[in-house]
Structure formats: structure tokens, C-alpha cells
Design a protein around this motif. Structure first.
Motif, mmCIF file in Angstrom:
data_model
loop_
_atom_site.group_PDB
_atom_site.id
_atom_site.type_symbol
_atom_site.label_atom_id
_atom_site.label_comp_id
_atom_site.label_asym_id
_atom_site.label_seq_id
_atom_site.Cartn_x
_atom_site.Cartn_y
_atom_site.Cartn_z
ATOM 1 N N GLU A 43 6.837 23.604 -18.887
ATOM 2 C CA GLU A 43 7.958 24.535 -18.992
ATOM 3 C C GLU A 43 9.192 23.828 -19.537
ATOM 4 O O GLU A 43 9.896 24.351 -20.417
ATOM 5 N N ALA A 44 9.474 22.628 -19.029
ATOM 6 C CA ALA A 44 10.669 21.884 -19.436
ATOM 7 C C ALA A 44 10.667 21.605 -20.934
ATOM 8 O O ALA A 44 11.722 21.634 -21.577
ATOM 9 N N THR A 57 11.617 33.008 -23.230
ATOM 10 C CA THR A 57 11.443 32.671 -21.818
ATOM 11 C C THR A 57 10.164 31.872 -21.640
ATOM 12 O O THR A 57 9.232 31.959 -22.456
ATOM 13 N N VAL A 58 10.118 31.087 -20.563
ATOM 14 C CA VAL A 58 8.906 30.377 -20.161
ATOM 15 C C VAL A 58 8.738 30.610 -18.665
ATOM 16 O O VAL A 58 9.651 30.323 -17.890
ATOM 17 N N VAL A 59 7.593 31.138 -18.277
ATOM 18 C CA VAL A 59 7.318 31.437 -16.872
ATOM 19 C C VAL A 59 6.169 30.552 -16.403
ATOM 20 O O VAL A 59 5.105 30.523 -17.028
ATOM 21 N N SER A 60 6.386 29.824 -15.333
ATOM 22 C CA SER A 60 5.321 29.016 -14.734
ATOM 23 C C SER A 60 4.438 29.897 -13.866
ATOM 24 O O SER A 60 4.941 30.755 -13.127
ATOM 25 N N ALA A 78 9.001 31.930 -7.082
ATOM 26 C CA ALA A 78 10.340 31.831 -7.684
ATOM 27 C C ALA A 78 10.851 30.397 -7.712
ATOM 28 O O ALA A 78 11.522 29.990 -8.669
ATOM 29 N N TYR A 79 10.530 29.612 -6.695
ATOM 30 C CA TYR A 79 11.090 28.259 -6.629
ATOM 31 C C TYR A 79 10.510 27.330 -7.689
ATOM 32 O O TYR A 79 11.045 26.245 -7.932
ATOM 33 N N HIS A 80 9.415 27.740 -8.351
ATOM 34 C CA HIS A 80 8.848 26.934 -9.427
ATOM 35 C C HIS A 80 9.535 27.181 -10.766
ATOM 36 O O HIS A 80 9.424 26.358 -11.674
ATOM 37 N N GLN A 81 10.230 28.307 -10.905
ATOM 38 C CA GLN A 81 10.745 28.676 -12.212
ATOM 39 C C GLN A 81 11.961 27.829 -12.595
ATOM 40 O O GLN A 81 12.841 27.591 -11.775
ATOM 41 N N ASN A 82 11.963 27.375 -13.853
ATOM 42 C CA ASN A 82 13.066 26.549 -14.374
ATOM 43 C C ASN A 82 13.312 25.341 -13.476
ATOM 44 O O ASN A 82 14.451 24.900 -13.302
ATOM 45 N N PHE A 83 12.244 24.791 -12.936
ATOM 46 C CA PHE A 83 12.350 23.764 -11.898
ATOM 47 C C PHE A 83 13.028 22.494 -12.416
ATOM 48 O O PHE A 83 13.883 21.919 -11.753
ATOM 49 N N ALA A 84 12.635 22.050 -13.594
ATOM 50 C CA ALA A 84 13.167 20.782 -14.095
ATOM 51 C C ALA A 84 14.667 20.853 -14.339
ATOM 52 O O ALA A 84 15.400 19.909 -14.021
ATOM 53 N N ALA A 143 8.645 14.722 -16.424
ATOM 54 C CA ALA A 143 9.135 15.789 -17.303
ATOM 55 C C ALA A 143 10.161 15.287 -18.305
ATOM 56 O O ALA A 143 10.086 15.609 -19.499
ATOM 57 N N GLN A 144 11.132 14.512 -17.842
ATOM 58 C CA GLN A 144 12.211 14.096 -18.729
ATOM 59 C C GLN A 144 11.725 13.257 -19.916
ATOM 60 O O GLN A 144 12.186 13.456 -21.051
ATOM 61 N N PRO A 145 10.785 12.317 -19.730
ATOM 62 C CA PRO A 145 10.282 11.593 -20.905
ATOM 63 C C PRO A 145 9.631 12.499 -21.948
ATOM 64 O O PRO A 145 9.722 12.231 -23.155
ATOM 65 N N LYS A 146 8.988 13.578 -21.506
ATOM 66 C CA LYS A 146 8.387 14.506 -22.461
ATOM 67 C C LYS A 146 9.464 15.247 -23.238
ATOM 68 O O LYS A 146 9.350 15.440 -24.461
ATOM 69 N N VAL A 147 10.514 15.662 -22.547
ATOM 70 C CA VAL A 147 11.614 16.338 -23.235
ATOM 71 C C VAL A 147 12.281 15.388 -24.225
ATOM 72 O O VAL A 147 12.621 15.774 -25.350
ATOM 73 N N GLU A 148 12.453 14.141 -23.819
ATOM 74 C CA GLU A 148 13.048 13.159 -24.730
ATOM 75 C C GLU A 148 12.175 12.944 -25.962
ATOM 76 O O GLU A 148 12.677 12.813 -27.085
#
Length: 208
Positions: A44-45, A55-58, A170-176, A189-194
Motif C-alpha cells: 500500500e505504501a 485509492t489503495v485499500v488493504s 480500519a486500523y490497517h488502512q494507510n498504516f505506513a 516499507a520505507q526502503p521500498k518507497v525510497e
């Protein structure tokens, strides 16, 4: 169970050199794609940063509808995979481009029923196809990657029919984005976004 320790993988060293999809879906307005690449927080991140993604939904796909909840899925016995449902504008970003990011940045498609130390069939590399055309594009792209020698190990991504998508809790959504200092997010997650930002700067939203 999320384990932030990730051993060596066969992730692509140069994602930007991956081939574009030779076969793709036509641009036809708003569409949805359902992809499973291990922990849905991390996938998702990545996709939330792409221009054309609304939108992205987990959530969950591929298992018993009565067990589409986090506790049951984490047991590894419900049949589900952790997935994301991506609502995207196909006139801005294509299905093939989503697959390119999926294989090159979002996860390691050579790890069977796991991603790093997250183990179990719920973490399988999977593409859930809504129709024959999506399946055809996905099959063709995997063949392209095989022909290009993109990985040093075989791609084990499953292609599964999308019978239903079940949104996660709900607590999983937009978690990162909501938990940037959480240990797993910082380590995985952050290394993948980078890597996405470095490899595909022309595909990013203005605020990425």
C-alpha cells in the motif's frame, strides 16, 4: 506477525531497467487491480505514491469469505493472501505499469509463501485477475521478465481468479503513513518507497 528482519533477497538491483509491458490493457478510465506482495502495509505504501492512483485499500483475497479477518488470515489456514486493491486511472497509469512496479519495487516475486521473515501462504506473491485480459497481460509480463533474466531465481507469483476482495480492518488502512516511526514500517516499507522514488521519479504524485 510482522518481523522487521529481512534476509538477503533477489529483489531487482535496477528497477528502472525493467521492461515496459509489451502487452497491456487499453486505457479505459477508472479501473481496479488486486495484488498481493506480502505485508499489505508495505505494498500500500508504495502504490499510494503513484500518479493516477486514486485509492489503495488493504485487504484479503483468495480464501474463505467467512474467515476474511486479520486473525484468521494470520493463522495461514484461511486460504487468503494479504492484498491491496488499487483504484487507478488507466489513462494516467496502465495495468502494465502497475505490474512493473509490483515486480521491481513492491516485493520479491521469487519468494514462495513468504516475504523476508514474514512466512505463510497469506504472504504469497499473487496477482488476482478480474478477467481474462488481466490474466493475459500478467502472464505475458512474467514471461518478459523471465526472458530478460530480471531475477536470479524463478518467479513464483501465482495468478488467481478474483472471486472477491475483502477490505481489511480500519486500523490497517494507510498504516505506513500514519505510523512512520513504527519499527516494521521503518525497516521494510520505507526502503521500498525510497526505491520507488529513486527508480520512477516520473511516475510520482507531486506530494510524494
Amino acid at each position: 506477525m510482522r518481523n522487521p528482519v529481512i534476509p538477503g533477497t533477489t529483489l531487482a538491483i535496477h528497477p528502472e531497467r525493467f521492461p515496459d509491458a509489451a502487452i497491456d490493457l487499453p486505457a479505459n478510465g477508472r479501473q481496479k487491480a488486486v495484488l498481493g506482495g506480502g505485508c499489505f502495509w508495505c505494498v500500500e505504501a508504495v502504490y499510494l505514491n503513484l500518479e493516477g492512483v486514486h485509492t489503495v485499500v488493504s485487504g484479503y483475497a483468495g480464501g474463505d469469505p467467512d474467515k476474511a479477518n486479520y486473525e484468521a488470515v494470520c493463522s495461514g489456514t484461511s486460504g487468503h493472501a494479504e492484498v491491496v486493491e488499487i483504484d487507478y486511472d488507466s489513462t494516467v497509469i496502465s495495468y502494465g505499469e502497475l505490474l512493473k512496479v509490483f515486480f521491481s519495487v513492491a516485493h520479491d516475486p521469487t519468494q514462495k509463501d513468504r516475504q523476508g521473515n514474514d512466512r505463510g501462504p497469506q504472504y504469497r506473491s499473487s496477482i488476482f485477475t478480474a478477467n481474462d485480459e488481466e490474466k493475459r497481460v500478467a502472464e505475458a509480463y512474467i514471461q518478459q521478465l523471465d526472458n530478460a533474466g530480471a531475477f536470479t531465481a524463478p518467479i513464483v507469483t501465482t495468478l488467481e481468479p478474483l472471486d472477491a476482495f475483502f477490505p481489511g480492518e480500519a486500523y490497517h488502512q494507510n498504516f505506513a503513513r500514519r505510523n512512520p516511526q513504527q519499527g516494521y514500517i521503518r525497516a521494510v516499507a520505507q526502503p521500498k518507497v525510497e526505491k520507488l522514488i529513486q527508480s520512477f521519479p516520473d511516475k510520482l504524485k507531486g506530494d510524494a
